[in-house]
Design an enzyme around this catalytic site. Structure first.
Site, PDB file in Angstrom:
ATOM      1  CB  SER A   1      35.008   2.097 -19.740  1.00 13.15           C
ATOM      2  OG  SER A   1      35.728   0.937 -19.407  1.00 13.15           O
TER       3      SER A   1
ATOM      4  CG  ASP B   1      31.333  -4.245 -22.328  1.00 12.59           C
ATOM      5  OD1 ASP B   1      32.243  -4.884 -21.760  1.00 12.59           O
ATOM      6  OD2 ASP B   1      31.153  -3.030 -22.142  1.00 12.59           O
TER       7      ASP B   1
ATOM      8  CG  HIS C   1      34.315  -1.947 -23.300  1.00 13.54           C
ATOM      9  ND1 HIS C   1      33.496  -1.709 -22.225  1.00 13.54           N
ATOM     10  CD2 HIS C   1      35.446  -1.221 -23.074  1.00 13.54           C
ATOM     11  CE1 HIS C   1      34.090  -0.891 -21.387  1.00 13.54           C
ATOM     12  NE2 HIS C   1      35.273  -0.566 -21.889  1.00 13.54           N
TER      13      HIS C   1
END
Length: 372
Positions: A202, A316, A346
């Site tokens: 991320s 995601d 995610h």
């Protein structure tokens, strides 16, 4: 400790397929217990239904949109997931602090005890996720330790500065100089300076991509491979020619339509008048958001970047960025492998031991490292 049968790992390893998206060949990982298209992985869904998230608020919603400084402790406490140590060998853990970036940065490292006499080990420097404002080295510790075992490597875990207390470029500099420190002290760490990788998930994936660009531009440190796990490579309100985001890119069943749509927020381009509070806490100036060290997809060139492994989750919103960046890298001649994990959302690596996909990704990363 695992919450799934090891046959799930066998299926993830052996029953992959290749799909094409926008000219990019994607390695599609199956959902071990769900063959129907448009459905979440059953284990992923059960974790949501059990309301088992770390830092859960117990269904209580904060009163009408308080400012970020009020929400920040709540957001930080809610990040991460209680995961499991899957190591089968003794892993040594060391800690030190570095200050070459101007901040005090914690640097954890993990390696199998049996390999400590090897002076030319592989290395991975990892940056945790958390939207630039949160996350923790502790959430990804078990993930890092498992890669250390599987790759017989030294894995570093960087405790970098967080926004808004330390906005851009603090986090980037912390991580860049952490990698440079590892590179400059490779002999002392018993690692091969030609086989140092960077990685992150991320926001950590954003840092890994930015560090790789900066290292290429400056000629040091040398990076052998970058591992980008559902990375943010374009700030949510930044426009890029050729890049498009749409809910139509995601296939979901009517039964799970509302559930899945909640996971597509990340990466969704914001309207001009809207703000992404996470991104804005890290980078407040529009001109900085356009810098390739903030939005790596905006780099004028991706030539000369290291071998790359990208991994995205089917449900995601950042999956679109992940696969677009794969296309940019491939077109620049970078050796690139891109995975898509069916049925996942995610931050699935935080659920190591709960979902087989997190362990499978450790295996894929370790295998890629061993080819260097």
């Amino acid at each position: 400790m695992r919450k799934y049968d090891t046959r799930a790992i066998e299926k993830l390893q052996k029953e992959t397929s290749i799909i094409e998206n926008n000219g990019v060949k994607i390695i599609l990982k199956p959902s071990p217990c769900e063959d129907r298209p448009g459905y979440l992985d059953p284990m992923e869904l059960s974790l949501m239904e059990e309301n088992h998230w770390a830092g859960n608020l117990g269904g209580e919603e904060p009163a009408a949109s308080p400012p970020l400084e009020i929400l920040l402790p709540i957001i930080r406490d809610a990040m991460g997931f209680p995961n499991y140590n899957l190591n089968t060998v003794e892993i040594h853990t060391k800690y030190e602090e570095i200050t070459s970036c101007g901040n005090t940065v914690g640097l954890w490292r993990y390696y199998p005890r049996k390999s400590q006499q090897n002076t030319k080990r592989l290395a991975l420097v990892f940056f945790h996720g958390g939207g630039w404002i949160g996350g923790s080295v502790y959430t990804v510790e078990n993930f890092c330790k498992l890669i250390a075992e599987l790759a017989d490597a030294v894995v570093f875990n960087v405790d970098y500065s967080l926004a808004p207390e330390k906005p851009y470029p603090n986090g980037l500099n912390d991580n860049f100089y952490a990698v440079k420190h590892v590179y400059d002290h490779a002999e002392a760490y018993g690692i091969d300076p030609e086989k140092i990788c960077v990685g992150g998930d991320s926001a950590g994936g954003n840092f890994a991509a930015a560090v790789s660009l900066k290292a290429r531009d400056e000629g040091t440190p040398k990076i052998a491979m970058q591992v980008l796990i559902y990375p943010c490579v374009i700030m949510s309100d930044t426009h890029l020619d050729g890049y498009e985001w749409s809910e139509n890119f995601f296939e979901f069943s009517k039964e799970q339509n509302d559930i899945i749509k909640n996971f597509l927020t990340l990466g969704r381009p914001a309207k001009d008048e809207e703000e992404n509070p996470f991104a804005s806490a890290y980078v407040s100036k529009k001109e900085d958001k356009l810098h390739p060290y903030v939005s790596p997809a905006l780099a004028e060139s991706h030539d000369g970047l290291p071998k790359t492994v990208l991994a995205g989750a089917e449900y995601d919103g950042l999956r679109v960025q992940t696969e677009f960046y794969a296309k940019q890298l491939i077109e620049a001649g970078v050796e690139t492998t891109c995975f898509r994990y069916k049925g996942m959302t995610h931050a699935f690596i935080d659920k190591l031991g709960h979902v087989a996909q997190a362990e499978d990704l450790c295996i894929e990363i370790a295998n890629a490292m061993k080819t260097l």
